[in-house]
Design an enzyme around this catalytic site. Structure first.
Site, PDB file in Angstrom:
ATOM      1  N   ASN A 110      -5.035   6.357  -1.450  1.00  0.00           N
ATOM      2  CA  ASN A 110      -4.165   6.998  -0.470  1.00  0.00           C
ATOM      3  C   ASN A 110      -3.528   8.282  -0.983  1.00  0.00           C
ATOM      4  O   ASN A 110      -3.055   9.093  -0.194  1.00  0.00           O
ATOM      5  CB  ASN A 110      -3.084   6.024  -0.008  1.00  0.00           C
ATOM      6  CG  ASN A 110      -3.599   5.055   1.036  1.00  0.00           C
ATOM      7  OD1 ASN A 110      -4.493   5.384   1.815  1.00  0.00           O
ATOM      8  ND2 ASN A 110      -3.058   3.856   1.048  1.00  0.00           N
ATOM      9  N   GLU A 139      -7.145  -2.152  -6.102  1.00  0.00           N
ATOM     10  CA  GLU A 139      -6.390  -1.298  -7.004  1.00  0.00           C
ATOM     11  C   GLU A 139      -5.388  -2.168  -7.765  1.00  0.00           C
ATOM     12  O   GLU A 139      -4.536  -2.821  -7.158  1.00  0.00           O
ATOM     13  CB  GLU A 139      -5.653  -0.210  -6.230  1.00  0.00           C
ATOM     14  CG  GLU A 139      -6.581   0.814  -5.599  1.00  0.00           C
ATOM     15  CD  GLU A 139      -5.851   1.844  -4.753  1.00  0.00           C
ATOM     16  OE1 GLU A 139      -6.223   3.027  -4.814  1.00  0.00           O
ATOM     17  OE2 GLU A 139      -4.906   1.464  -4.029  1.00  0.00           O
ATOM     18  N   SER A 142       0.822  -1.203   0.000  1.00  0.00           N
ATOM     19  CA  SER A 142       0.000   0.000   0.000  1.00  0.00           C
ATOM     20  C   SER A 142       0.859   1.257   0.000  1.00  0.00           C
ATOM     21  O   SER A 142       0.344   2.355  -0.206  1.00  0.00           O
ATOM     22  CB  SER A 142      -0.910   0.026   1.230  1.00  0.00           C
ATOM     23  OG  SER A 142      -0.126   0.022   2.426  1.00  0.00           O
ATOM     24  N   HIS A 172      -3.661  -4.275  -4.830  1.00  0.00           N
ATOM     25  CA  HIS A 172      -3.845  -3.689  -3.508  1.00  0.00           C
ATOM     26  C   HIS A 172      -5.276  -3.912  -3.025  1.00  0.00           C
ATOM     27  O   HIS A 172      -6.206  -3.226  -3.439  1.00  0.00           O
ATOM     28  CB  HIS A 172      -3.526  -2.196  -3.523  1.00  0.00           C
ATOM     29  CG  HIS A 172      -3.686  -1.541  -2.191  1.00  0.00           C
ATOM     30  ND1 HIS A 172      -4.159  -0.272  -2.031  1.00  0.00           N
ATOM     31  CD2 HIS A 172      -3.448  -2.017  -0.927  1.00  0.00           C
ATOM     32  CE1 HIS A 172      -4.205   0.023  -0.754  1.00  0.00           C
ATOM     33  NE2 HIS A 172      -3.786  -1.015  -0.064  1.00  0.00           N
TER      34      HIS A 172
END
Length: 514
Positions: free
Chosen positions: A200, A162, A129, A150
């Site tokens: 993120n 992801e 991540s 991910h």
């Protein structure tokens, strides 16, 4: 779509290997098992793979108890689950997903060893991540078959995956990973290898702007959370959410993204959050973070926190004048009329609501109340009808009458009212404007498509709207104008609109001839 992008998913008859048997490894293994694959679990620590297999058996039993899996399905899955004691037992894998320590040398060494074990058609994937997919693959002989997959925690429950293409990833490998995640019942999104990937990277302002308002002494943590929930429509406020995630974890991700972007002011971490981490106040798991918690260490513990600031009852004005187009807040005109307030409209000028005492109630625009004679700002709402709380902002020089009339007006519309400090852009408005800007910048730089960005932000962090959709609702100039005003007042570079947002706003001006 290119020809290579039509690659099919890995067949359920093929083996999937999972390396790393922590929470994420076990969750990914469960997803692959339930999808019908033979799964091999491997961990470098002897005995861990067997422990993980036993734990997975318990999870499957609980799924049967809850009616989410029948007994035959459980028995079939257990028959396909094989703990491995040696890495060479993964030789028949068509896909290897790694979920080990977030340390680049550890991952590089692991995949280097895997290359000499698995077949040439095996897809190699990392669940990282925070690390660069490109960097992990950099030491491989054949980096083209390497991708990021991910998953979000808990992997069996959260739908988003992801699919990250590194610099050397082959399109066919990324397409195969995408189709495999889709075949497993997940909602995959494609993105390039950028710090933070989609979620993120783009989510940073949700935390950062709330912490900035707190550090500016604009409002306390409980009030900021309440405004973002009850006015902005977010499921959780950033203070309670980071307490749940873990302050150490959230701050580490923020710092990692900031450093990966060469310490760009756009991603500057919060000093207040850093102090929490340094104090060992990591949130729910430590018993205290931004808020205190009862029964530390139990999942059901409740926050012990103050109530959000809520203004006392005030008398609503009998009549107001709406000057100009209130833009995203134009629904307030009908709402005031329905509430029995006499509303007059003036088309030219504004936008603001003129109060009986000559004060002006103005939609948040990135400016401050102290700049004007008698202005009270009100925050952006996801839905002004559905919102149960609204934030107002005023300076010390704003008349008490203007503030009281503004409070009374929104209370007449059925809202709780929180009066905060004279913060440019307020709470919801500056947060949304930054999310819109981050999304526009990511699209312009080819990180992901607008559709995948909105999907990722809705599913990955439960936003009420994706930032691209929010931008369409607010209008092409809204975020650009607000951030331009914020940048003028806080010229650190943090609020400077991206080139993508500038181009979007300029295109809008060209279309309207303004």
């Amino acid at each position: 779509m290119t020809e290579t992008a039509s690659a099919s998913a890995i067949a359920p008859s093929r083996t999937v290997a999972v390396v790393g048997t922590g929470t994420m490894g076990r969750g990914i293994a469960q997803v692959a098992l339930v999808a019908g694959h033979r799964v091999r679990l491997y961990d470098a620590v002897p005995g861990r793979a067997r422990e993980a297999a036993d734990a997975l058996a318990g999870r499957l039993d609980r799924l049967v108890e809850k009616g989410r899996l029948d007994a035959a399905g459980r028995d079939g899955a257990l028959a396909r689950l094989h703990p491995a004691e040696r890495l060479d037992e993964l030789a028949d894998a068509a896909l290897v997903v790694e979920a080990v320590l977030e340390q680049l040398p550890v991952k590089q060494e692991l995949f280097g060893a895997l290359e000499s074990v698995v077949g040439e058609d095996c897809l190699l994937a990392t669940n990282t991540s925070s690390l660069s997919v490109t960097a992990i693959a950099g030491a491989l002989r054949h980096p083209g078959r390497f991708v990021g997959l991910h998953f979000f925690n808990p992997a069996p429950l959260l739908p988003l995956v992801e699919v990250v293409s590194g610099f050397a990833t082959d399109e066919a490998a990324a397409a195969r990973a995408y189709e495999t995640a889709k075949a497993w019942g997940k909602t995959p999104v494609r993105c390039t290898d950028t710090p933070g990937f989609i979620v993120n990277r783009i989510a940073r302002p949700f935390y950062a702007e709330a912490f900035a308002v707190y550090e500016e002494r604009g409002a306390d943590a409980a009030t900021i959370d309440a405004v973002l929930r009850e006015c902005g429509g977010f499921r959780m406020g950033p203070f309670e959410l980071t307490d749940l995630i873990g302050q150490d974890v959230n701050e580490a991700v923020t710092r990692s993204v900031w450093e990966s972007f060469f310490q760009s002011p756009k991603f500057t971490p919060s000093l207040a959050q850093r102090r929490l981490v340094e104090s060992g106040l990591h949130g729910r798991k430590s018993g205290r973070g931004w808020f205190g918690y009862e029964d530390s260490g139990t999942p059901s513990k409740e926050a012990v926190r103050p109530e959000p600031h809520t203004a006392p009852p005030a008398e609503a004005p009998a009549a107001v004048t709406v000057v100009g187009d209130l833009g995203p807040a134009r629904e307030l005109v009908a709402m005031m009329t329905e509430a029995g307030i006499d509303v007059k409209t003036v088309n030219e000028g504004g936008p603001y609501i003129e109060l009986p005492g000559d004060g002006q109630l103005v939609p948040a625009d990135g400016k401050t109340s102290v700049e004007f004679a008698d202005v009270v700002y009100f925050d952006l709402a996801l839905d002004y009808r559905g919102a149960t709380r609204i934030a107002l902002s005023a300076s010390e020089d704003t008349s008490e009458r203007a503030v009281t009339e503004a409070v009374g007006l929104f209370q007449k519309l059925g809202k709780e009212v929180s009066v905060i400090g004279d913060v440019p852009g307020m709470i919801v408005a500056r947060t949304v404007a930054m999310l819109v800007d981050f999304a526009a910048d990511a699209v312009a730089k080819g990180v992901a498509s607008p559709e995948d960005i909105d999907t990722a932000m809705r599913l990955g962090v439960n936003y009420p709207l994706g930032p691209v959709e929010w931008n369409l609702r607010l209008g092409q100039d809204w975020a650009y104008d607000l951030l331009s005003a914020l940048h003028e007042r806080c010229p650190t570079g943090r609020y400077a609109p991206s080139l993508a947002l500038y181009r979007q706003a300029y295109a809008g001006d060209e279309e309207t001839g303004s």
